[in-house]
Design a protein around this motif. Structure first.
Motif, PDB file in Angstrom:
ATOM      1  N   VAL A 170      -7.034  -4.499  36.138  1.00 45.89           N
ATOM      2  CA  VAL A 170      -7.842  -5.429  35.344  1.00 45.89           C
ATOM      3  C   VAL A 170      -9.027  -5.934  36.164  1.00 45.89           C
ATOM      4  CG1 VAL A 170      -7.841  -7.694  34.221  1.00 45.89           C
ATOM      5  CG2 VAL A 170      -5.971  -6.083  33.804  1.00 45.89           C
ATOM      6  N   ARG A 171      -8.819  -6.194  37.436  1.00 47.18           N
ATOM      7  CA  ARG A 171      -9.925  -6.664  38.285  1.00 47.18           C
ATOM      8  C   ARG A 171     -11.031  -5.610  38.383  1.00 47.18           C
ATOM      9  NH1 ARG A 171      -5.278  -8.184  41.112  1.00 47.18           N
ATOM     10  NH2 ARG A 171      -4.902 -10.436  41.032  1.00 47.18           N
ATOM     11  N   LEU A 172     -10.649  -4.355  38.501  1.00 46.74           N
ATOM     12  CA  LEU A 172     -11.654  -3.293  38.560  1.00 46.74           C
ATOM     13  C   LEU A 172     -12.414  -3.192  37.241  1.00 46.74           C
ATOM     14  CD1 LEU A 172      -9.734  -0.487  40.491  1.00 46.74           C
ATOM     15  CD2 LEU A 172     -11.786  -1.684  41.272  1.00 46.74           C
ATOM     16  N   HIS A 173     -11.697  -3.263  36.129  1.00 46.87           N
ATOM     17  CA  HIS A 173     -12.367  -3.204  34.833  1.00 46.87           C
ATOM     18  C   HIS A 173     -13.269  -4.425  34.632  1.00 46.87           C
ATOM     19  CE1 HIS A 173     -10.997   0.427  32.904  1.00 46.87           C
ATOM     20  NE2 HIS A 173      -9.735   0.171  33.199  1.00 46.87           N
ATOM     21  N   ALA A 174     -12.844  -5.591  35.120  1.00 43.79           N
ATOM     22  CA  ALA A 174     -13.678  -6.789  35.001  1.00 43.79           C
ATOM     23  C   ALA A 174     -14.966  -6.630  35.799  1.00 43.79           C
ATOM     24  CB  ALA A 174     -12.906  -8.016  35.474  1.00 43.79           C
ATOM     25  N   ALA A 175     -14.865  -6.046  36.982  1.00 46.62           N
ATOM     26  CA  ALA A 175     -16.062  -5.821  37.798  1.00 46.62           C
ATOM     27  C   ALA A 175     -16.993  -4.823  37.130  1.00 46.62           C
ATOM     28  CB  ALA A 175     -15.656  -5.333  39.188  1.00 46.62           C
ATOM     29  N   LEU A 176     -16.432  -3.806  36.498  1.00 43.93           N
ATOM     30  CA  LEU A 176     -17.259  -2.845  35.766  1.00 43.93           C
ATOM     31  C   LEU A 176     -17.935  -3.516  34.572  1.00 43.93           C
ATOM     32  CD1 LEU A 176     -14.934   0.297  35.794  1.00 43.93           C
ATOM     33  CD2 LEU A 176     -17.212   0.158  36.813  1.00 43.93           C
ATOM     34  N   ALA A 177     -17.204  -4.363  33.861  1.00 41.94           N
ATOM     35  CA  ALA A 177     -17.772  -5.042  32.696  1.00 41.94           C
ATOM     36  C   ALA A 177     -18.890  -6.002  33.102  1.00 41.94           C
ATOM     37  CB  ALA A 177     -16.679  -5.799  31.944  1.00 41.94           C
ATOM     38  N   ALA A 178     -18.793  -6.564  34.310  1.00 40.52           N
ATOM     39  CA  ALA A 178     -19.845  -7.471  34.778  1.00 40.52           C
ATOM     40  C   ALA A 178     -21.157  -6.726  34.989  1.00 40.52           C
ATOM     41  CB  ALA A 178     -19.408  -8.150  36.076  1.00 40.52           C
TER      42      ALA A 178
END
Length: 254
Positions: free
Chosen positions: A215-223
């Motif tokens: 989830v942290r990786l996906h959140a960084a990508l979404a940012a």
């Protein structure tokens, strides 16, 4: 050994992958489909391990190795449900662990969300896929590494402890021994791979750590990529489902 000669095993691996897809789409029995995918994984994984073991210099094969590892992670994400349907429970974990090693080695940020923004402008890689078109951008490799974490977390929750091949868990590293025999040893290590941050954790803790990291990786990508927010929401739902399956509260992901 020339690059042209080395690419022969890659073409064989891709042809075997295509054969597995054809077998699956033909309505073949689950066991036959599972065996076809297992053969494909073996071929492509061996090519990756040959690149890691030499004889070509590591700098010369760096991009080719990353592209191969990404392809192997994609193949394993296809193979896990097929192997599960065949009833080969042990190989579900083997393929999921192989996917983890391959995706982590293909990931330009090595699982670090803080490096995602800077990595998005990095170079694209050649796509190794039977039907592949276009290049593989850094965002795809990072997202793939996140999705493999969620896949393995689910496998662990459903089939604990899901350690993969027998032997001491292998902390994924770019280091590899040289020589043909080393390639075979390396292949077995992939099958019992563990992320350095998960080494020593019990199955439940590993699954939750993998899910949270995804989830942290996906959140960084979404940012950095607003269009990725849908993928982030999907990952968050998967983490919540994982926590329910484990009977615990969903971890807080900052």
């Amino acid at each position: 050994m020339s690059k042209h000669h080395m690419r022969g095993p890659l073409q064989t691996a891709l042809a075997t992958w295509q054969q597995a897809r054809t077998t699956a789409s033909s309505g073949a029995p689950p066991r036959r489909t599972g065996v076809a995918y297992h053969r494909a994984v073996n071929h492509l994984q061996m090519y990756a391990c040959m690149l890691r073991a030499g004889p070509r210099p590591r700098e010369e094969v760096r991009d080719e190795l990353s592209a191969t590892c990404h392809a192997l992670s994609v193949l394993c994400r296809e193979s896990v449900p097929k192997v599960a349907a065949s009833g080969a429970a042990h190989y579900v974990a083997v393929h999921a662990r192989t996917a983890l090693a391959a995706a982590h080695l293909a990931d330009p940020v090595r699982g670090d969300p803080g490096r995602v923004g800077a990595a998005l402008d990095g170079p694209a890689l050649e796509r190794f896929d039977p039907d592949g078109a276009g290049d593989v951008l850094p965002a795809e490799r990072i997202a793939g590494a996140a999705d493999v974490r969620l896949m393995l977390a689910s496998v662990i929750a459903e089939r604990p402890p899901a350690r993969g091949a027998t032997g001491t868990p292998w902390r994924i590293t770019e280091d590899a021994d040289g020589g043909f025999r080393a390639a075979y040893r390396d292949r077995r290590r992939f099958r019992r791979a563990v992320l350095p941050g998960c080494a020593g954790l019990d199955p439940q803790a590993e699954a939750l750590r993998l899910g949270g990291d995804a989830v942290r990786l996906h959140a960084a990508l979404a940012a950095g990529l607003p269009g990725h927010r849908t993928e982030l929401a999907r990952a968050q739902r998967q983490l919540a489902d994982l926590a329910r399956l484990l009977g615990v509260a969903a971890p807080s992901v900052g």
